[in-house]
Design an enzyme around this catalytic site. Sequence first.
Site, PDB file in Angstrom:
ATOM      1  N   GLU A  16      34.678  28.417  38.463  1.00 22.54           N
ATOM      2  CA  GLU A  16      33.275  28.319  38.100  1.00 22.54           C
ATOM      3  C   GLU A  16      33.143  27.624  36.746  1.00 22.54           C
ATOM      4  O   GLU A  16      34.065  27.657  35.934  1.00 22.54           O
ATOM      5  CB  GLU A  16      32.637  29.707  38.030  1.00 22.54           C
ATOM      6  N   CYS A  62      26.824  41.895  35.939  1.00 18.01           N
ATOM      7  CA  CYS A  62      25.937  40.985  35.208  1.00 18.01           C
ATOM      8  C   CYS A  62      24.496  41.088  35.706  1.00 18.01           C
ATOM      9  O   CYS A  62      24.243  41.103  36.909  1.00 18.01           O
ATOM     10  CB  CYS A  62      26.442  39.562  35.325  1.00 18.01           C
ATOM     11  N   CYS A 118      31.689  45.798  34.922  1.00 20.78           N
ATOM     12  CA  CYS A 118      31.331  45.740  36.345  1.00 20.78           C
ATOM     13  C   CYS A 118      31.988  46.855  37.155  1.00 20.78           C
ATOM     14  O   CYS A 118      31.424  47.342  38.137  1.00 20.78           O
ATOM     15  CB  CYS A 118      31.773  44.413  36.951  1.00 20.78           C
ATOM     16  N   ASP A 157      34.864  37.676  36.331  1.00 22.10           N
ATOM     17  CA  ASP A 157      34.542  36.299  35.985  1.00 22.10           C
ATOM     18  C   ASP A 157      34.093  36.132  34.541  1.00 22.10           C
ATOM     19  O   ASP A 157      34.391  35.124  33.899  1.00 22.10           O
ATOM     20  CB  ASP A 157      33.466  35.771  36.932  1.00 22.10           C
ATOM     21  N   SER A 182      28.850  29.534  38.440  1.00 19.30           N
ATOM     22  CA  SER A 182      28.512  30.942  38.344  1.00 19.30           C
ATOM     23  C   SER A 182      27.117  31.177  38.889  1.00 19.30           C
ATOM     24  O   SER A 182      26.265  30.286  38.870  1.00 19.30           O
ATOM     25  CB  SER A 182      28.561  31.370  36.875  1.00 19.30           C
ATOM     26  N   CYS A 212      32.359  43.571  40.746  1.00 22.07           N
ATOM     27  CA  CYS A 212      32.353  42.212  40.219  1.00 22.07           C
ATOM     28  C   CYS A 212      32.312  41.183  41.345  1.00 22.07           C
ATOM     29  O   CYS A 212      32.617  41.491  42.493  1.00 22.07           O
ATOM     30  CB  CYS A 212      33.553  41.979  39.312  1.00 22.07           C
ATOM     31  N   ASP A 213      31.985  39.955  40.988  1.00 21.13           N
ATOM     32  CA  ASP A 213      31.583  38.921  41.942  1.00 21.13           C
ATOM     33  C   ASP A 213      32.425  38.839  43.209  1.00 21.13           C
ATOM     34  O   ASP A 213      31.920  38.942  44.316  1.00 21.13           O
ATOM     35  CB  ASP A 213      31.610  37.550  41.255  1.00 21.13           C
ATOM     36  N   LYS A 214      33.738  38.606  43.070  1.00 16.68           N
ATOM     37  CA  LYS A 214      34.560  38.365  44.251  1.00 16.68           C
ATOM     38  C   LYS A 214      34.954  39.650  44.959  1.00 16.68           C
ATOM     39  O   LYS A 214      35.373  39.633  46.113  1.00 16.68           O
ATOM     40  CB  LYS A 214      35.830  37.584  43.868  1.00 16.68           C
TER      41      LYS A 214
END
Length: 592
Positions: free
Chosen positions: A469, A218, A73, A105, A495, A146-148
């Site tokens: 998650e 992702c 990521c 994650d 997720s 990445c996600d956060k």
Amino acid sequence: MPDGSGAAKRATNKPAKKAKRKFNKNKLPSRHTTVGPERAPHRSYLYAMGLTEKEIAQPLVGVATCWNEAAPCNISLSRQAQAAKRGVKAAGGTPREFTTITVTDGIAMGHEGMKSSLVSREIIADSVELTMRGHCYDALVGLAGCDKSLPGMMMSMVRLNVPSVFVYGGTILPGKFQGKDVTVVDVFEGVGQYAAGKMSAGELQELESVACPCEGSCGGQFTANTMACVAEAMGIALPTSSGAPAAYKSRDDMVRASGVAVMDLLAKNIRPRDIVTRESLENAAVVVAATGGSTNAGLHLPAIAHEAGIKFTLDDVARIFKKTPYLADLMPGGTYTATDMYRAGGVPVVIKELLDNGLLHGDCMTVTGKTLKQNHAKVKFPEKQKVFYRVKDALSPTGGVVGLKGTLAPEGAIVKVAGMDDKLTFEGPARVFDCEEEAFEAVVKRKIKEGDVIVIRYEGPKGGPGMREMLSTTAALYGLGMGDKVALITDGRFSGGTRGFCIGHVGPEAAVGGPIGLLKNGDIISIDAEKGKLNVKLSKAELERRRKKWKPRKHDYQSGALWRYAQTVGNAREGAVVHPGGKAETHTYADI
């Protein structure tokens, strides 16, 4: 109070030309480190790094990335940062690159490392804030993968309120396995297939080796790609900037343009709080629902709003989700990857279709200096593609994500219904677990029965701590062939890659005595995603009797970052935030 009303007075909608960019250093934060005889020691440090007198006299622009070698990521962000710096330089600024952390994650998932994930959102926002404050930078280009890291970077921009442009690092390309496009979620589901004897060890090894073929986040409409769409819809990123995969070098041109754009914003004094308004937050929620995006947006949008002093809760998000049509057939609930979405025209196609049908606020300011409607005036709906649908032909009349309330979730909960067809109700006996590991073990050992409602509690923001998650558990259920035969509820999160009847953010959480903490095995839980209800079939008297017997649990994190987070974090309904936010401010950093 938030400074978000001055854009119309301070700016026009025409992009600033290079010759007209003028900056008064004496009104910028960097004057505190670069202007006047008393700042000679400060300037000496800048000379030591090779800056010239001219560069020191220019605005100093932070170029913040979440680059690291933890996961694909983030691995391309260092390269992209150089493109952003070239844009800043070309437009008359002096870029100053710095990095912050990420917790990825996909690697943190399924074990205690996941407790660090949501906490990292706050650390990212805090560390960017502190670097900008400590060195008195005048503007910010923030790159995240990445996600956060995406909401964390956006939160810091709104908090600081200096002219800012967000840049997404880009999606990963899909892998190929047995002739089909695959993502990391297929690998998580492969674990369940292996446990069920449906996949051999050799096939699982082959799948894991091809699912993630290059750099990027992702590859479905999971949390990273959802929040990238949010950035465009909210107007804090350039139009089309979320689309190109990370591996495409064409991204560098867009990132360079972001560096130029931030200098235009600085020249016009257009700030994040001129862009992030209640209306633009509503636009973001609409786009999440229309694309079947991650339920995590229901956590991150309130947190971004909080930085601006705007009260925008899960209730507001759920209200918007309920009336938004579902337009994009994207994984995990649908068929196509984020790369397919890009090739079909990207999120601008969704935004334009929503604008044309009166479902977005078109007059919101964006980082182009133009409105959302102006940015998308020339976008045409692509006919020869299968990813996007017209509003009149929507996959479903209401969004891919639904809010729930009831006796089990007085403060609300959230569920992704994208791809679930007509099965939007469920009723069954509770199977209660006090942590994810217990539930995962029960799943892979096939101790869950068809019709069960799996309850995973004490995984909320305080109780986890960290609000983990549950992708490992939900993916294993699908791998076992049980994904559509059970439901799962938790005070933790899911997720963006989760699919099935999985309800998260249940509040109040168990750790503070919420009803989810009072459940026992066999209690009948009723879920109705059509009516937005989540109830347990217990009388008020019985719930009250159990509440009187309930005692708080002590978690295992009694020092360090997770302990500190648990002391200050609020509820999921309001974004799981850890400080008073914009409403408590006496001034913003931009005005020092």
